[in-house]
Write an enzyme that holds these catalytic residues in place. Structure first.
Site, PDB file in Angstrom:
ATOM      1  NE  ARG A  28     -13.805   2.332  -6.049  1.00 35.82           N
ATOM      2  CZ  ARG A  28     -14.207   2.179  -7.307  1.00 35.82           C
ATOM      3  NH1 ARG A  28     -13.432   1.554  -8.169  1.00 35.82           N
ATOM      4  NH2 ARG A  28     -15.374   2.648  -7.706  1.00 35.82           N
ATOM      5  CG  ASP A  29      -6.203  -4.419  -3.692  1.00 37.65           C
ATOM      6  OD1 ASP A  29      -6.220  -5.651  -3.623  1.00 37.65           O
ATOM      7  OD2 ASP A  29      -5.264  -3.715  -3.229  1.00 37.65           O
ATOM      8  CG  ASN A  86      -2.921 -14.375  -5.491  1.00 37.65           C
ATOM      9  OD1 ASN A  86      -2.589 -14.852  -6.569  1.00 37.65           O
ATOM     10  ND2 ASN A  86      -2.963 -13.070  -5.265  1.00 37.65           N
ATOM     11  CG  HIS A  99      -9.019 -12.102  -1.353  1.00 38.92           C
ATOM     12  ND1 HIS A  99      -8.355 -12.716  -0.313  1.00 38.92           N
ATOM     13  CD2 HIS A  99      -8.062 -11.581  -2.148  1.00 38.92           C
ATOM     14  CE1 HIS A  99      -7.053 -12.558  -0.462  1.00 38.92           C
ATOM     15  NE2 HIS A  99      -6.848 -11.870  -1.588  1.00 38.92           N
TER      16      HIS A  99
HETATM   17  P1  AMP Z   1      -3.638 -11.562  -1.784  1.00 42.00           P
HETATM   18  O1  AMP Z   1      -2.194 -11.471  -2.119  1.00 42.00           O
HETATM   19  O2  AMP Z   1      -4.411 -12.308  -2.832  1.00 42.00           O
HETATM   20  O3  AMP Z   1      -3.881 -12.062  -0.389  1.00 42.00           O
HETATM   21  O4  AMP Z   1      -4.168 -10.076  -1.888  1.00 42.00           O
HETATM   22  C1  AMP Z   1      -4.567  -9.303  -0.804  1.00 42.00           C
HETATM   23  C2  AMP Z   1      -4.969  -7.966  -1.345  1.00 42.00           C
HETATM   24  O5  AMP Z   1      -5.630  -7.257  -0.318  1.00 42.00           O
HETATM   25  C3  AMP Z   1      -3.802  -7.083  -1.817  1.00 42.00           C
HETATM   26  O6  AMP Z   1      -3.986  -6.743  -3.192  1.00 42.00           O
HETATM   27  C4  AMP Z   1      -3.877  -5.865  -0.903  1.00 42.00           C
HETATM   28  O7  AMP Z   1      -3.557  -4.651  -1.564  1.00 42.00           O
HETATM   29  C5  AMP Z   1      -5.327  -5.899  -0.435  1.00 42.00           C
HETATM   30  N1  AMP Z   1      -5.578  -5.292   0.852  1.00 42.00           N
HETATM   31  C6  AMP Z   1      -4.899  -5.484   2.006  1.00 42.00           C
HETATM   32  N2  AMP Z   1      -5.445  -4.756   3.004  1.00 42.00           N
HETATM   33  C7  AMP Z   1      -6.515  -4.108   2.459  1.00 42.00           C
HETATM   34  C8  AMP Z   1      -7.479  -3.189   2.962  1.00 42.00           C
HETATM   35  N3  AMP Z   1      -7.478  -2.794   4.249  1.00 42.00           N
HETATM   36  N4  AMP Z   1      -8.426  -2.715   2.112  1.00 42.00           N
HETATM   37  C9  AMP Z   1      -8.432  -3.096   0.820  1.00 42.00           C
HETATM   38  N5  AMP Z   1      -7.561  -3.956   0.287  1.00 42.00           N
HETATM   39  C10 AMP Z   1      -6.606  -4.450   1.090  1.00 42.00           C
END
Ligand code: AMP
Ligand code: ZN
Length: 114
Positions: A28-29, A86, A99
């Site tokens: 989960r995010d 992204n 991801h």
């Molecule tokens: P992006 O902008 O596509 O690189 O998205 C990165 C995503 O990773 C964001 O939606 C963050 O909220 C999420 N994220 C960052 N650190 C963590 C973590 N430790 N556990 C879960 N999600 C994370």
């Protein structure tokens, strides 16, 4: 290299894991943008779509198939969902480990370009 997602995959930092197999994990995010917000991540550290190669073809296909299975598990197949990758600065990629965002569980129409 200190990569947040590599650290979750290795267990160095906790993740709210919902699926794991030989090639990928899903958790989960931490800062969900929608009611269902899950990240599907290859175990292999690939920085972004800009860095994929033909040898990654199988795992890249698995990312989408696994997203579909998780969407089914979450009960959002009929209502619909988005898969977002992204890539780079202008897309706002924050974590430099490829991801797929699985977003759903609510009406996301009218959200602009994505
Ligand atoms: P992006 O902008 O596509 O690189 O998205 C990165 C995503 O990773 C964001 O939606 C963050 O909220 C999420 N994220 C960052 N650190 C963590 C973590 N430790 N556990 C879960 N999600 C994370
Ligand atoms: Zn990584």
């Amino acid at each position: 290299m200190d990569c947040t997602f590599c650290n979750i995959i290795s267990g160095k930092i906790p993740g709210d894991m919902i699926y794991q197999d030989r090639d990928l994990v899903a958790f989960r995010d931490i800062n969900p943008a929608t009611r269902v917000h899950i990240l599907i991540v290859p175990r292999k550290h690939i920085e972004s779509v800009n860095d994929v190669s033909a040898s990654d073809q199988t795992v890249l296909g698995k990312l989408i198939i696994t997203a579909k299975k998780i969407a089914e598990h979450m009960g959002i197949t009929d209502s619909g969902y988005k898969l977002v990758i992204n890539t780079g600065k202008d897309a706002g990629q924050m974590v430099l480990h490829l991801h797929v965002h699985l977003l759903g569980g609510e009406d996301m129409k009218g959200g602009g370009l994505c």
